[in-house]
Design an enzyme around this catalytic site. Sequence first.
Site, mmCIF file in Angstrom:
data_model
loop_
_atom_site.group_PDB
_atom_site.id
_atom_site.type_symbol
_atom_site.label_atom_id
_atom_site.label_comp_id
_atom_site.label_asym_id
_atom_site.label_seq_id
_atom_site.Cartn_x
_atom_site.Cartn_y
_atom_site.Cartn_z
ATOM 1 N N ASP A 83 -23.736 10.926 -8.342
ATOM 2 C CA ASP A 83 -25.016 10.191 -8.382
ATOM 3 C C ASP A 83 -25.563 9.675 -7.046
ATOM 4 O O ASP A 83 -24.802 9.137 -6.229
ATOM 5 C CB ASP A 83 -24.880 8.912 -9.218
ATOM 6 N N GLU A 94 -26.081 5.751 -18.892
ATOM 7 C CA GLU A 94 -25.643 5.490 -17.530
ATOM 8 C C GLU A 94 -26.868 5.382 -16.616
ATOM 9 O O GLU A 94 -27.961 5.837 -16.959
ATOM 10 C CB GLU A 94 -24.761 6.640 -17.021
HETATM 11 C C1 FRU Z 1 -22.808 8.890 -13.725
HETATM 12 C C2 FRU Z 1 -21.547 8.074 -13.520
HETATM 13 C C3 FRU Z 1 -21.846 6.602 -13.481
HETATM 14 C C4 FRU Z 1 -20.675 6.061 -12.731
HETATM 15 C C5 FRU Z 1 -20.404 7.158 -11.730
HETATM 16 C C6 FRU Z 1 -18.955 7.327 -11.381
HETATM 17 O O1 FRU Z 1 -22.702 10.205 -13.314
HETATM 18 O O2 FRU Z 1 -20.634 8.377 -14.541
HETATM 19 O O3 FRU Z 1 -22.015 6.029 -14.761
HETATM 20 O O4 FRU Z 1 -20.965 4.831 -12.123
HETATM 21 O O5 FRU Z 1 -20.908 8.342 -12.288
HETATM 22 O O6 FRU Z 1 -18.791 8.221 -10.341
#
Ligand code: FRU
Length: 518
Positions: A47, A229
């Site tokens: 992300d 998320e």
């Molecule tokens: C989304 C996610 C978030 C988390 C991160 C962990 O892709 O799962 O929810 O904070 O990636 O790398």
Amino acid sequence: MKKNISALIIAATLHSGLHAQSDFKLSEEQLYRPNFHFSPKKGWMNDPNGLYYKDNVYHLFFQYYPDGNKWGPMHWGHATSKDLVKWEEQPVALYPDDLGYIFSGSAVVDKNNTSGFGDSRNNPVVAIYTYHNTNREKDGKIDVESQGIAYSLDNSKTWTKHSANPVLKNPGIRDFRDPKVFWDAKIQQWIMVLAAQDRTHFYASKNLKDWIFQSEFGKDLGGHGGVWECPDLFPLKVEGSKEEKWVLIVNINPGGPNNGSAGQYFVGDFDGKTFKIDEHFTQQLQREKAAWLDWGKDNYASVSFDNAPQNKRVIIGWMSNWEYAQEVPTEVWRSSMTVAREVSLKKTKDGYILKNIPVAQLENYSERSIQKKINVKPENNLVGKSEIDLTKTVLDFDLKKMTAGTYRFTLKNTLEEELTFGIDNKRNELFIDRSKSGKTGFGNHYATSVTKAPLGRIYTNAKMKLVIDKTSIEIFFNDGEKVLTEIFFPNENFSELTLSTDTKGSTLSINAHQLNIR
Ligand code: FRU
């Protein structure tokens, strides 16, 4: 993220890190390293995090594991840009610590030094992120995720973590993460929107340190095929009116419209405490169940910049999908970001559309362009090898006098690999088919299902903007009213673009730019 964070953690522990550079990797660099989409020099990325603008520089942080090419102990990597197009990677910004891995979050420019972290010369930039505590997780605890903050007084060159972290403890919810914070000027306080299982929670604060719960949103609304998320919340003017609405973006995994990860949005009003969806949007949800920011399989965790100039709302997404992100055929680095996109809101009789289009700066890099107008035949060569390099291109298509047939565009190489996409004006849908696009053997749905986005009616005229790099295509239909983003891995770069149709009488204008961004 994955259905199961624990599985990832075990895999990360076993993982041995990167292998030595080999000849194969050199060709991987030539074949797959994007020409202009941001990718880290080495290691795993997911992300985008902490997007903000200050002192003429855009900052992009990202979920990062520098020591391996699969998900692992999460850091915040960092890159900067003067124009949202050309990115320069910077040293890692945040490292995991005793409280846990550094998961996704946001950053804000604290202009009034509400946090007190500033000094007489500098206002702080404050990052708000999730701690994911793997020790508690191994002990079978539920409360593994909490929110922490860190600040920088030197435009993100160095960061200091707050001594009293976490600032928001876990209330007993397993998935409790990805804080997106913004300054609510009306109420003069900070608002945090947080993903809590398959809801969003809203918190308020005067100083970024003390957070008070306000409300919850999401029960029985929109897509619930997976965990929620990376949310985002911001106001936007409705195009062509004085009306202002609030847009809540919520990423979901799995449960996207074409399987796996995707971003959905809600349109409504936010009074500083509660987000309520608009009535017009409620009717839209009754018909469509969920509204999608991007219908392709590869745009996840899109969030927006804090403090972007000219009041623009600019987003960037991660160009992959948890279904296969860790298996795609690159070794040295894994994954890239979408181009930066500007969002806008359009109201129609059927509801609200969150449009997104590439930022205009992209075309400042045009080094060569061609224009053509063709009368569409059953088979048409659109762009040949010697005309434009199709691994670094922005193309605008203007189709007129369309009839109820299929407009099938194909990107090809000399190995007979191809990526097809286009408009099925009989079934009223857009599509991307990557079943013959080269390496495809990963994920359950990577290449086995054709990606589709409904259009709802026959179109007689349509526009498409295409942003094409070595391993990705971003399709913006009718000024970003429908968007599809997908990645691909041919064994030789695509070098030709054709159009085949079973229709008669249409015309196509093409305006193509080859970009030079290195
Ligand atoms: C989304 C996610 C978030 C988390 C991160 C962990 O892709 O799962 O929810 O904070 O990636 O790398």
